[in-house]
Write a protein that holds these residues in place. Structure first.
Motif, PDB file in Angstrom:
ATOM      1  N   ALA A 373       0.855  -1.165  -0.115  1.00 18.70           N
ATOM      2  CA  ALA A 373       0.039  -0.086  -0.108  1.00 18.70           C
ATOM      3  C   ALA A 373       0.877   1.231   0.009  1.00 18.70           C
ATOM      4  O   ALA A 373       1.996   1.430   0.674  1.00 18.70           O
ATOM      5  CB  ALA A 373      -0.925  -0.250   1.094  1.00 18.70           C
ATOM      6  N   GLU A 374       0.410   2.200  -0.838  1.00 17.06           N
ATOM      7  CA  GLU A 374       1.279   3.458  -0.896  1.00 17.06           C
ATOM      8  C   GLU A 374       1.146   4.254   0.499  1.00 17.06           C
ATOM      9  O   GLU A 374       1.984   4.955   0.793  1.00 17.06           O
ATOM     10  CB  GLU A 374       0.735   4.254  -1.956  1.00 17.06           C
ATOM     11  CG  GLU A 374       1.162   3.377  -3.610  1.00 17.06           C
ATOM     12  CD  GLU A 374       0.718   4.295  -4.834  1.00 17.06           C
ATOM     13  OE1 GLU A 374       0.132   5.337  -4.498  1.00 17.06           O
ATOM     14  OE2 GLU A 374       1.050   3.678  -5.855  1.00 17.06           O
ATOM     15  N   LYS A 375      -0.138   4.064   0.783  1.00 16.32           N
ATOM     16  CA  LYS A 375      -0.409   5.169   2.115  1.00 16.32           C
ATOM     17  C   LYS A 375      -0.607   4.248   3.275  1.00 16.32           C
ATOM     18  O   LYS A 375      -1.253   3.368   3.308  1.00 16.32           O
ATOM     19  CB  LYS A 375      -1.599   6.141   1.657  1.00 16.32           C
ATOM     20  CG  LYS A 375      -1.834   7.201   2.761  1.00 16.32           C
ATOM     21  CD  LYS A 375      -2.948   8.001   2.216  1.00 16.32           C
ATOM     22  CE  LYS A 375      -3.400   9.038   3.641  1.00 16.32           C
ATOM     23  NZ  LYS A 375      -4.681   9.839   3.295  1.00 16.32           N
ATOM     24  N   ASN A 376      -0.183   4.941   4.614  1.00 18.77           N
ATOM     25  CA  ASN A 376      -0.395   4.313   5.577  1.00 18.77           C
ATOM     26  C   ASN A 376      -1.757   4.354   5.877  1.00 18.77           C
ATOM     27  O   ASN A 376      -2.546   5.246   5.833  1.00 18.77           O
ATOM     28  CB  ASN A 376       0.399   4.720   6.733  1.00 18.77           C
ATOM     29  CG  ASN A 376       1.712   4.405   6.708  1.00 18.77           C
ATOM     30  OD1 ASN A 376       2.106   3.324   5.972  1.00 18.77           O
ATOM     31  ND2 ASN A 376       2.811   5.083   7.191  1.00 18.77           N
ATOM     32  N   THR A 377      -2.467   3.520   6.729  1.00 14.92           N
ATOM     33  CA  THR A 377      -3.969   3.502   7.268  1.00 14.92           C
ATOM     34  C   THR A 377      -4.136   4.410   8.454  1.00 14.92           C
ATOM     35  O   THR A 377      -4.724   5.318   8.492  1.00 14.92           O
ATOM     36  CB  THR A 377      -4.371   2.280   7.641  1.00 14.92           C
ATOM     37  OG1 THR A 377      -4.424   1.124   6.258  1.00 14.92           O
ATOM     38  CG2 THR A 377      -5.975   2.135   7.922  1.00 14.92           C
ATOM     39  N   LEU A 378      -3.014   4.242   9.307  1.00 15.66           N
ATOM     40  CA  LEU A 378      -2.737   4.982  10.508  1.00 15.66           C
ATOM     41  C   LEU A 378      -1.260   5.627  10.450  1.00 15.66           C
ATOM     42  O   LEU A 378      -0.415   5.044  10.161  1.00 15.66           O
ATOM     43  CB  LEU A 378      -3.192   4.116  11.850  1.00 15.66           C
ATOM     44  CG  LEU A 378      -4.212   3.517  11.973  1.00 15.66           C
ATOM     45  CD1 LEU A 378      -4.169   2.648  13.264  1.00 15.66           C
ATOM     46  CD2 LEU A 378      -5.268   4.563  12.231  1.00 15.66           C
ATOM     47  N   VAL A 414       1.366  -3.620  14.284  1.00 13.13           N
ATOM     48  CA  VAL A 414       1.707  -2.224  13.706  1.00 13.13           C
ATOM     49  C   VAL A 414       2.934  -2.201  12.888  1.00 13.13           C
ATOM     50  O   VAL A 414       3.690  -3.299  12.793  1.00 13.13           O
ATOM     51  CB  VAL A 414       2.176  -1.315  15.021  1.00 13.13           C
ATOM     52  CG1 VAL A 414       0.984  -1.321  15.868  1.00 13.13           C
ATOM     53  CG2 VAL A 414       3.410  -2.026  15.648  1.00 13.13           C
ATOM     54  N   LEU A 415       3.262  -1.352  12.039  1.00 16.77           N
ATOM     55  CA  LEU A 415       3.935  -1.201  11.150  1.00 16.77           C
ATOM     56  C   LEU A 415       5.283  -0.505  11.746  1.00 16.77           C
ATOM     57  O   LEU A 415       6.433  -1.127  11.658  1.00 16.77           O
ATOM     58  CB  LEU A 415       3.727  -0.265   9.893  1.00 16.77           C
ATOM     59  CG  LEU A 415       4.973  -0.103   8.780  1.00 16.77           C
ATOM     60  CD1 LEU A 415       5.206  -1.513   8.054  1.00 16.77           C
ATOM     61  CD2 LEU A 415       4.260   0.996   7.695  1.00 16.77           C
ATOM     62  N   ASP A 416       5.089   0.532  12.706  1.00 15.95           N
ATOM     63  CA  ASP A 416       6.164   1.187  13.239  1.00 15.95           C
ATOM     64  C   ASP A 416       5.412   1.666  14.707  1.00 15.95           C
ATOM     65  O   ASP A 416       4.074   1.895  14.778  1.00 15.95           O
ATOM     66  CB  ASP A 416       6.588   2.518  12.698  1.00 15.95           C
ATOM     67  CG  ASP A 416       7.562   2.190  11.470  1.00 15.95           C
ATOM     68  OD1 ASP A 416       8.479   1.314  11.747  1.00 15.95           O
ATOM     69  OD2 ASP A 416       7.201   2.656  10.237  1.00 15.95           O
ATOM     70  N   GLY A 417       6.066   1.773  15.675  1.00 19.03           N
ATOM     71  CA  GLY A 417       5.958   2.287  16.900  1.00 19.03           C
ATOM     72  C   GLY A 417       5.436   1.064  17.821  1.00 19.03           C
ATOM     73  O   GLY A 417       5.728  -0.111  17.532  1.00 19.03           O
ATOM     74  N   SER A 418       4.525   1.231  18.816  1.00 14.11           N
ATOM     75  CA  SER A 418       4.082   0.010  19.588  1.00 14.11           C
ATOM     76  C   SER A 418       2.845   0.494  20.571  1.00 14.11           C
ATOM     77  O   SER A 418       2.360   1.449  20.380  1.00 14.11           O
ATOM     78  CB  SER A 418       5.275   0.012  20.736  1.00 14.11           C
ATOM     79  OG  SER A 418       5.319   0.934  21.780  1.00 14.11           O
ATOM     80  N   VAL A 419       2.279  -0.686  20.527  1.00  9.07           N
ATOM     81  CA  VAL A 419       0.886  -0.596  21.452  1.00  9.07           C
ATOM     82  C   VAL A 419       1.156  -1.366  22.676  1.00  9.07           C
ATOM     83  O   VAL A 419       1.533  -2.418  22.488  1.00  9.07           O
ATOM     84  CB  VAL A 419      -0.362  -1.436  20.536  1.00  9.07           C
ATOM     85  CG1 VAL A 419      -1.536  -1.188  21.321  1.00  9.07           C
ATOM     86  CG2 VAL A 419      -0.529  -0.505  19.085  1.00  9.07           C
ATOM     87  N   LYS A 420       0.810  -0.809  23.901  1.00  9.48           N
ATOM     88  CA  LYS A 420       1.024  -1.388  24.888  1.00  9.48           C
ATOM     89  C   LYS A 420      -0.298  -1.460  26.126  1.00  9.48           C
ATOM     90  O   LYS A 420      -1.038  -0.754  25.899  1.00  9.48           O
ATOM     91  CB  LYS A 420       2.110  -0.754  26.022  1.00  9.48           C
ATOM     92  CG  LYS A 420       3.524  -0.630  25.369  1.00  9.48           C
ATOM     93  CD  LYS A 420       4.444   0.041  26.146  1.00  9.48           C
ATOM     94  CE  LYS A 420       5.751   0.339  25.631  1.00  9.48           C
ATOM     95  NZ  LYS A 420       6.773   1.312  26.371  1.00  9.48           N
TER      96      LYS A 420
END
Length: 604
Positions: A373-378, A414-420
Motif C-alpha cells: 500500500a502506498e499510504k499508511n492507514t494510520l 503495527v508497522l512502526d511504533g508500539s501498542v502496550k
C-alpha cells in the motif's frame, strides 16, 4: 511443484500403509492380466490338436483332454486372483485417498484458524471455501489415480509389450510403431484440454463468491427486488463455466476415435500379416497327425490381438489420467498455498501470561494493511488510556477508528511504533491471554447456529446460567428471553436471522462481557439500538463494571458524550483528544458532527 506435492502427501499419516500396499496388488493384477492371453493362446493351440480317438492313440487323446482341463483350471485360478488383487487395490486406494482428503481438510482448517486478519485478507473467503471443497476433491481423485491407475497402466503396457514379443516375435513391432503415433495424438489432445481446465478452476472462485454474496445478502436482494438480476448474473457465470467444460470435453472426446482407429489398424495388420506367416510357415506332421506351426500359431495370433488392445488402451487410459493429474496440479498448488502460508501473528518465545490492568498506550504508531500500500492507514497515533476509563472514538468513514482498536487485541501488528496494554507491548503477550482480556464486539455482529446459551458460552464455555443472565442484564438484552418458553435455550438460526439487528448487537455485547475482560471494545456495536437502550447499556457498564476499560466507537455523539475522553479521528490521524465540553469548544470536526446531529447552529 515437487515441494508442494510433498507438503500435501504429509497428510496421509495413518493412511500411508494403504497407499503403500495398493501398488503391490496393482502389480499382481497387471502381471496376471498379461499372463492370461498367453495361457489362452496355449489353450487354443492345444484344443486345435484334439482329434477323435479313431485318428490317434486313446492315451494321446486323454492326455490332451487332461491338458485342456488343467489349462482351464489355471485360467480360472489366475482370473480369480487377478480379480481379488483388483478389488483389494481399489479398496485400499479408496481408503488411502479418502483418508488423505480427510486429514488434508483438517490440516487446512487448522491452518486457517491460525491465520491473522492479514492472512485472511490475502485469500478471499470464497476462494478458501473452493480450495477446501473442489480443490481437495481433485487432490483426492488424483491421489487415488496415482497409487492405482498410474501404477497399473504403465505396468500393463510394459508387460503387454514383453508378452507380445515373447508370443509374436517381430510382430510386436506393429504395436511399437503405433505407440508414438497414439502418444503424439494423446499429448496434443491433453495439451488442448489442459488450458481450458486451468481457466475453469479460476471461474470456480468467482461462482462461489457470487453464491456466498447472494445468500448472505438475501434480504437486501429481496428488498431491492434484484432476484432477476442476481439469477442472470449467476446464470452467466455458470453458463460460461459450462461452455468451457463442453469445449474441453469435445477435445477429450477425440480420444475414442483415435484409439478405435488405431486398434482397428493394429488388428488388421496382425490378422493380415499373422495369417500370411501362419499359412506360409505351417507344415503337416504325419507322425502325430497334426499341423506344426514353426513361426506363429493361431493361438499366438489371438493373444497378439488381445495384447494390441491392452497396449493401445493403456495409452488412452494413461492419457486421460494425465489430463486429470495436470488438472489436479492446479488444485495442489492452490491448497498448498494455504498450507504454506505463515501466520503473520504468532506467540513470542516467552510470552507474558497475565494482563495486570486495562491501561493502553499507543506510542507513535504507524500501520497499513498491505505492505504494498502506498499510504499508511494510520499515522503517528499517540494515545494513552488509563485503566477503567470510558473512551469514545469518533470520526468519518475510513478515518481509521476500527484500525486503531484492532491493534489493541493484536488482530493486526503495527508497522512502526508500539501498542502496550498494562505497560507491556502486545507482541510480548500470549495471544490467548491477551484476547481473553481484550474483548471486542466487532462492527459485523455474528451469531452462530444453536441456542442463546451456546452463543453466550463463546465468551466463557463454563458460564453458569446466573452469569449469563447477569451479562444479558448489563447488555440490556433480557428481552430476548421474553416471549419464549425456552429461555436461554431459545434457538438461534444461522447468522442470528431470527433476531433483529439491535438484539444481535446486545447478545454479542453480553457474550463479550462473559469473558470478564480488562478491556471492552464496542466497535459501533450499539448503532442498531435506540438511544434510550444505548444510554442504559453505557450506564450499566460504567456503574457495574468501573474497573473495566471501555472503548466505544460510535457515529452518534450521544453515545460517547459522557466519556472520560473522546478521540476524534481524521484520515488516519488523531485530530483531537478531549472531553465533550473541550471538543465542542475547540474542535471543528466534533462541532460539525454535533451541530448536524442536534440541528443546533446548523442549516435546517
Amino acid at each position: 511443484m515437487l515441494k508442494k506435492i510433498k507438503l500435501i502427501l504429509k497428510s496421509t499419516r495413518e493412511y500411508k500403509k494403504f497407499a503403500i500396499a495398493t501398488p503391490f496388488f496393482m502389480l499382481i493384477e497387471a502381471a496376471l492380466e498379461c499372463a492370461l492371453p498367453f495361457i489362452m493362446s496355449i489353450l487354443v493351440d492345444t484344443i486345435a490338436q484334439i482329434k477323435t480317438p479313431g485318428d490317434m492313440l486313446v492315451t494321446s487323446y486323454n492326455a490332451l483332454h487332461l491338458s485342456v482341463v488343467g489349462l482351464i483350471i489355471l485360467l480360472v485360478g489366475m482370473a480369480t486372483v487377478s480379480m481379488f488383487a483388483g478389488i483389494m487395490g481399489g479398496v485400499l486406494a479408496g481408503k488411502a485417498s479418502v483418508g488423505l482428503a480427510a486429514n488434508l481438510r483438517a490440516d487446512y482448517y487448522k491452518k486457517i484458524q491460525s491465520f491473522s486478519f492479514a492472512n485472511i485478507d490475502k485469500f478471499s473467503s470464497s476462494s478458501l471455501i473452493t480450495r477446501m471443497t473442489t480443490d481437495i476433491n481433485n487432490v483426492q481423485m488424483s491421489f487415488q489415480m496415482c497409487i492405482r491407475i498410474v501404477i497399473r497402466v504403465p505396468l500393463l503396457l510394459i508387460f503387454s509389450v514383453v508378452m507380445a514379443s515373447i508370443n509374436g516375435g517381430n510382430m510386436v513391432f506393429i504395436f511399437i510403431a503405433l505407440i508414438p503415433v497414439v502418444a503424439i495424438g494423446l499429448i496434443l489432445i491433453g495439451k488442448g484440454a489442459m488450458g481450458i481446465f486451468r481457466r475453469v478452476f479460476k471461474r470456480y472462485d468467482k461462482l462461489n463468491e457470487s453464491v456466498e454474496e447472494n445468500v448472505s445478502g438475501i434480504r437486501v436482494v429481496k428488498a431491492y427486488v434484484r432476484e432477476a438480476y442476481e439469477k442472470e448474473k449467476f446464470n452467466n457465470a455458470s453458463d460460461s463455466m459450462a461452455k468451457d467444460f463442453i469445449k474441453a470435453e469435445k477435445i477429450i472426446a477425440l480420444n475414442n476415435p483415435l484409439m478405435n482407429t488405431t486398434i482397428h489398424i493394429s488388428n488388421i495388420l496382425v490378422l493380415s500379416i499373422g495369417s500370411s506367416i501362419i499359412a506360409s510357415h505351417a507344415s503337416y506332421d504325419a507322425i502325430n497327425n497334426v499341423i506344426a506351426y514353426d513361426v506363429l500359431s493361431p493361438g499366438q495370433m489371438s493373444s497378439l490381438l488381445t495384447y494390441g488392445i491392452q497396449i493401445l488402451s493403456s495409452l488412452m487410459i494413461f492419457s486421460m489420467v494425465l489430463v486429470m493429474l495436470f488438472m489436479s496440479l492446479e488444485s495442489i498448488k492452490r491448497v498448498a498455498e494455504v498450507l504454506e502460508e505463515e501466520p503473520t501473528i504468532v506467540n513470542p518465545e516467552n510470552p507474558v501470561m497475565e494482563v495486570k490492568d486495562g491501561s493502553i498506550d499507543f506510542d507513535k504508531v504507524d500501520f497499513k494493511y498491505f505492505e504494498t500500500a502506498e499510504k499508511n492507514t494510520l499515522e503517528d497515533i499517540d494515545l494513552h488510556i488509563k485503566s477503567g476509563q470510558f473512551v469514545g472514538i469518533l470520526g468519518s468513514t475510513g478515518s481509521g477508528k476500527t484500525s486503531v482498536v484492532n491493534l489493541i487485541s493484536r488482530l493486526y501488528d503495527v508497522l512502526d511504533g508500539s501498542v502496550k496494554v498494562a505497560g507491556v507491548d502486545v507482541k510480548n503477550y500470549d495471544l490467548k491471554t491477551l484476547r481473553d482480556n481484550v474483548s471486542v464486539v466487532l462492527q459485523k455482529n455474528v451469531l452462530f447456529s444453536g441456542t442463546i446459551a451456546s452463543n453466550l458460552r463463546w465468551g466463557n464455555k463454563e458460564a453458569t446460567e446466573d452469569e449469563m443472565i447477569e451479562a444479558l442484564t448489563h447488555a440490556q438484552a433480557l428481552e430476548v428471553l421474553r416471549g419464549s418458553t425456552d429461555g436461554l435455550n431459545r434457538k438461534v438460526e444461522q447468522g442470528g436471522a431470527n433476531f433483529s439487528g439491535g438484539q444481535k448487537q446486545r447478545l454479542c455485547i453480553a457474550r463479550a462481557l462473559l469473558k470478564k475482560p480488562k478491556i471492552l471494545i464496542l466497535d459501533d456495536s450499539t448503532s442498531a439500538v435506540d438511544t434510550k437502550t444505548d444510554r442504559l447499556i453505557r450506564k450499566a457498564l460504567k456503574e457495574d463494571l468501573p474497573h473495566m476499560t471501555k472503548i466505544v466507537i460510535a457515529q452518534r455523539i450521544s453515545s460517547i458524550e459522557d466519556a472520560d475522553q473522546i478521540v476524534v479521528m481524521n484520515d488516519g490521524r488523531i485530530d483531537a483528544v478531549g472531553t465533550h465540553d473541550e471538543l465542542i469548544k475547540n474542535n471543528k470536526i466534533y462541532q460539525e458532527v454535533y451541530y448536524t446531529q442536534n440541528k443546533v447552529g446548523g442549516e435546517e
